[in-house]
Design a protein around this motif. Structure first.
Motif, PDB file in Angstrom:
ATOM      1  N   ILE A 173       0.979  -1.307   0.049  1.00  3.85           N
ATOM      2  CA  ILE A 173      -0.115  -0.155   0.005  1.00  3.85           C
ATOM      3  C   ILE A 173       0.903   1.370   0.079  1.00  3.85           C
ATOM      4  N   THR A 174       0.520   2.196  -0.789  1.00 11.20           N
ATOM      5  CA  THR A 174       1.090   3.605  -0.997  1.00 11.20           C
ATOM      6  C   THR A 174       0.441   4.364  -0.154  1.00 11.20           C
ATOM      7  N   PRO A 175       0.799   4.924   0.923  1.00 16.35           N
ATOM      8  CA  PRO A 175      -0.268   5.772   1.717  1.00 16.35           C
ATOM      9  C   PRO A 175       0.058   7.231   1.230  1.00 16.35           C
ATOM     10  N   TYR A 176      -0.930   8.304   1.291  1.00 24.90           N
ATOM     11  CA  TYR A 176      -0.656   9.738   0.803  1.00 24.90           C
ATOM     12  C   TYR A 176      -0.938  10.318   2.021  1.00 24.90           C
ATOM     13  N   ARG A 177       0.079  11.171   2.560  1.00 25.62           N
ATOM     14  CA  ARG A 177       0.021  12.062   3.802  1.00 25.62           C
ATOM     15  C   ARG A 177      -0.461  13.422   3.574  1.00 25.62           C
ATOM     16  N   VAL A 178      -1.648  13.984   3.950  1.00 32.78           N
ATOM     17  CA  VAL A 178      -2.190  15.298   3.624  1.00 32.78           C
ATOM     18  C   VAL A 178      -0.925  16.477   4.180  1.00 32.78           C
ATOM     19  N   LEU A 179      -0.949  17.349   3.297  1.00 31.40           N
ATOM     20  CA  LEU A 179       0.230  18.432   3.904  1.00 31.40           C
ATOM     21  C   LEU A 179      -0.971  19.525   4.095  1.00 31.40           C
ATOM     22  N   ARG A 180      -1.094  19.843   5.337  1.00 28.77           N
ATOM     23  CA  ARG A 180      -1.634  20.645   5.933  1.00 28.77           C
ATOM     24  C   ARG A 180      -1.446  22.008   6.167  1.00 28.77           C
ATOM     25  N   HIS A 181      -1.243  22.832   5.172  1.00 27.97           N
ATOM     26  CA  HIS A 181      -0.374  24.108   5.202  1.00 27.97           C
ATOM     27  C   HIS A 181      -1.463  24.794   4.487  1.00 27.97           C
ATOM     28  N   GLY A 182      -1.224  26.192   4.428  1.00 25.31           N
ATOM     29  CA  GLY A 182      -2.104  27.255   3.825  1.00 25.31           C
ATOM     30  C   GLY A 182      -3.362  27.310   4.617  1.00 25.31           C
ATOM     31  N   THR A 183      -4.613  27.145   3.637  1.00 28.85           N
ATOM     32  CA  THR A 183      -5.917  27.279   4.280  1.00 28.85           C
ATOM     33  C   THR A 183      -6.091  26.043   4.946  1.00 28.85           C
ATOM     34  N   ASN A 184      -5.429  24.835   5.042  1.00 24.08           N
ATOM     35  CA  ASN A 184      -5.604  23.800   5.746  1.00 24.08           C
ATOM     36  C   ASN A 184      -5.150  23.739   6.998  1.00 24.08           C
ATOM     37  N   ARG A 185      -4.268  24.552   7.435  1.00 22.24           N
ATOM     38  CA  ARG A 185      -3.525  24.388   8.845  1.00 22.24           C
ATOM     39  C   ARG A 185      -2.930  25.547   9.076  1.00 22.24           C
TER      40      ARG A 185
END
Length: 520
Positions: free
Chosen positions: A470-482
């Motif tokens: 499985i290739t996981p995808y990590r969400v980059l929480r920057h800008g409006t996300n973080r």
């Protein structure tokens, strides 16, 4: 009319009162009808008897009296009758006139006809009654009928009470020209001095009709009305009893409905709104059944929850955890997710059942839900810190899209609406590699929502229970996300969030913080 029916239905005692009033007024209506019928019958009977007696007198005068008078050596007709003759020998003095014969016949009729009395009144002859024997009605009738201006052929006096009805009819006796030479026995003056068409006297017909006779004419109708009235009273009483029972049943039903509504409200707290509605609307049965669907599964838990529980009192921990679950539950409901269960500090949810908007839109809704949950946790962190919570909750989240078995699992007496399958387990494994405050998703979930988030792939991994890499995808929480950094109002505290940031950003923030500390 419908409003009246509804009003009487809502107030059954008034309906009973109306029925009782109608039955009570029935004898009054019957009495009025009997009174009217008796009046017409008596009037018709009196008129007929008058006409009968007139015809008898006319026949006697034209077929008996005239031949006797015209015969040679015949005795003359007289007004006297044997009851008025003191000497029986005077009976041979003449032949009875038409009036005298009518008197005899009327007495006979009075004997054989029940309720009927005939009477002849002469106020100036001593044949039957003197003027002093006349009743006020008879004296008034003579005066009225002798009036030249009178146009009435007869006068009627009607009397009646509750138990009988009486009618008296007075008809004038008119003097005829062919009787001008009639003589009376015993030297009594003749009627020769009377002018033609003069009212010599009155023919009185008195008719009585008792109430029993009237009622007997309606025996079938009365029987029917009595039976119908009894049935109406019985029916009204029965309806009143039924209304009382219905009122009690409605009261009990209202109480039961209130109880069921309260129980239903309490049960809804243990079920997801979608599941609750589908069950109560009949879309799903409470039976063991499953189906295979492609869902997007969400799994989250709180980082270092066990260590946090050791640092907090149970009451504070309970309040904080309930607040956390309440906030996350509202966000889940907003995005149409079904919360499967709360496991300690973990939340298991999925999007795509019992309602779905398609696999792609379900995945995008789940990603938006996870982002909003993390954003809300950032806001709650500031609130919790202001309350004195030193280590606020920080959640890790994993998302995966794949086929799962969803439905009712368990026994006939205890069931759980949940999901099972390797894809559901994979969401839990992805959550396990996420950082506090981070979101990790599978490739399929990322593929459906790549325009919503920035994410970076991690190294392919093998998870327990999953045969493929499985290739996981990590969400980059920057800008409006973080929100990367936050400070307190007085500037005595600085909090920098490093999770979800790439390596270059972390190095820059670390260098800047160390430089600031060296200057202090």
């Amino acid at each position: 009319m419908q409003k009246l029916i509804d009003h009487l239905t809502a107030h059954p005692r008034q309906l009973y009162l109306v029925a009782a009033t109608a039955i009570t007024l029935l004898p009054v209506a019957l009495w009025l009808d009997l009174n009217s019928l008796s009046h017409h019958n008596l009037h018709r009977q009196a008129t007929g008897l008058n006409r009968l007696m007139d015809n008898i007198r006319s026949y006697y005068a034209s077929n008996v009296e005239v031949f006797v008078r015209d015969a040679d050596g015949a005795q003359q007709a007289t007004l006297l009758y044997r009851q008025e003759v003191s000497d029986p020998e005077q009976l041979d003095a003449g032949v009875p006139s038409a009036e005298t014969a009518a008197i005899a016949l009327s007495e006979r009729f009075s004997e054989i006809l029940p309720g009927v009395t005939f009477r002849y009144v002469f106020d100036d002859l001593g044949t039957e009654a003197s003027a002093s024997d006349l009743s006020p009605f008879e004296r008034n009738a003579l005066t009225t009928l002798r009036d030249p201006d009178n146009k009435r052929p007869h006068l009627v006096q009607e009397q009646g009470g509750l138990f009988g009805h009486r009618l008296t009819m007075a008809t004038p006796l008119i003097h005829a020209e062919d009787c001008a030479d009639c003589v009376a026995v015993g030297g009594t003056d003749t009627a020769a001095s009377w002018p033609p068409e003069a009212v010599r006297g009155l023919q009185i017909v008195h008719v009585r009709q008792p109430l029993s006779l009237n009622l007997s004419s309606f025996k079938f109708l009365l029987t029917y009305m009595l039976v119908a009235g009894f049935l109406v009273v019985t029916f009204a009483r029965h309806q009143l009893q039924l209304a009382g029972k219905f009122r009690d049943a409605n009261k009990e039903l209202t109480e039961n409905n209130a109880f069921l509504a309260d129980v239903s409200l309490k049960i809804s707290k243990y079920l997801e709104p979608q599941v609750y509605r589908s069950i109560f609307e009949g879309e799903k049965d409470a039976s063991i059944s499953t189906e295979r669907k492609k869902l997007t599964v969400f799994f989250s838990d709180i980082k270092d929850f066990t260590a946090t529980t050791e640092r907090m009192q149970p009451e504070e921990l309970t309040a904080l955890l309930n607040e956390y679950f309440s906030e996350m539950g509202l966000i889940a409901a907003k995005h149409g997710a079904t919360i499967d269960k709360f496991i300690g500090d973990a939340i298991v949810a999925f999007v795509g059942d019992p309602s779905t908007q398609g696999v792609s839109e379900d995945a995008r809704a789940c990603v938006r839900m996870a982002l909003e949950m993390q954003q809300r946790l950032d806001e709650l962190e500031q609130i919790w810190r202001a309350r004195g919570v030193e280590h606020p909750f920080r959640a890790r989240m994993g998302l995966n899209t794949g086929y799962c078995n969803v439905g009712n699992f368990g026994s006939e007496t205890r069931m759980d609406y949940t999901i099972i399958g390797a894809e559901a387990n994979l969401a839990a494994r992805l959550e396990g590699i996420a950082e506090p405050g981070g979101i990790v998703m599978s490739y399929e979930t990322y593929a459906h929502a790549r325009d919503l988030v920035d994410a970076e792939p991690l190294e392919p991994q093998h998870f327990k229970g999953i045969s493929r890499a499985i290739t996981p995808y990590r969400v980059l929480r920057h800008g409006t996300n973080r929100r990367a950094a936050s400070a307190t109002e007085h500037g005595d505290k600085l909090v920098v969030e490093m999770q979800g940031l790439d390596a270059a950003s972390r190095e820059k923030i670390t260098a800047a913080v160390r430089a600031a500390l060296d200057e202090v």
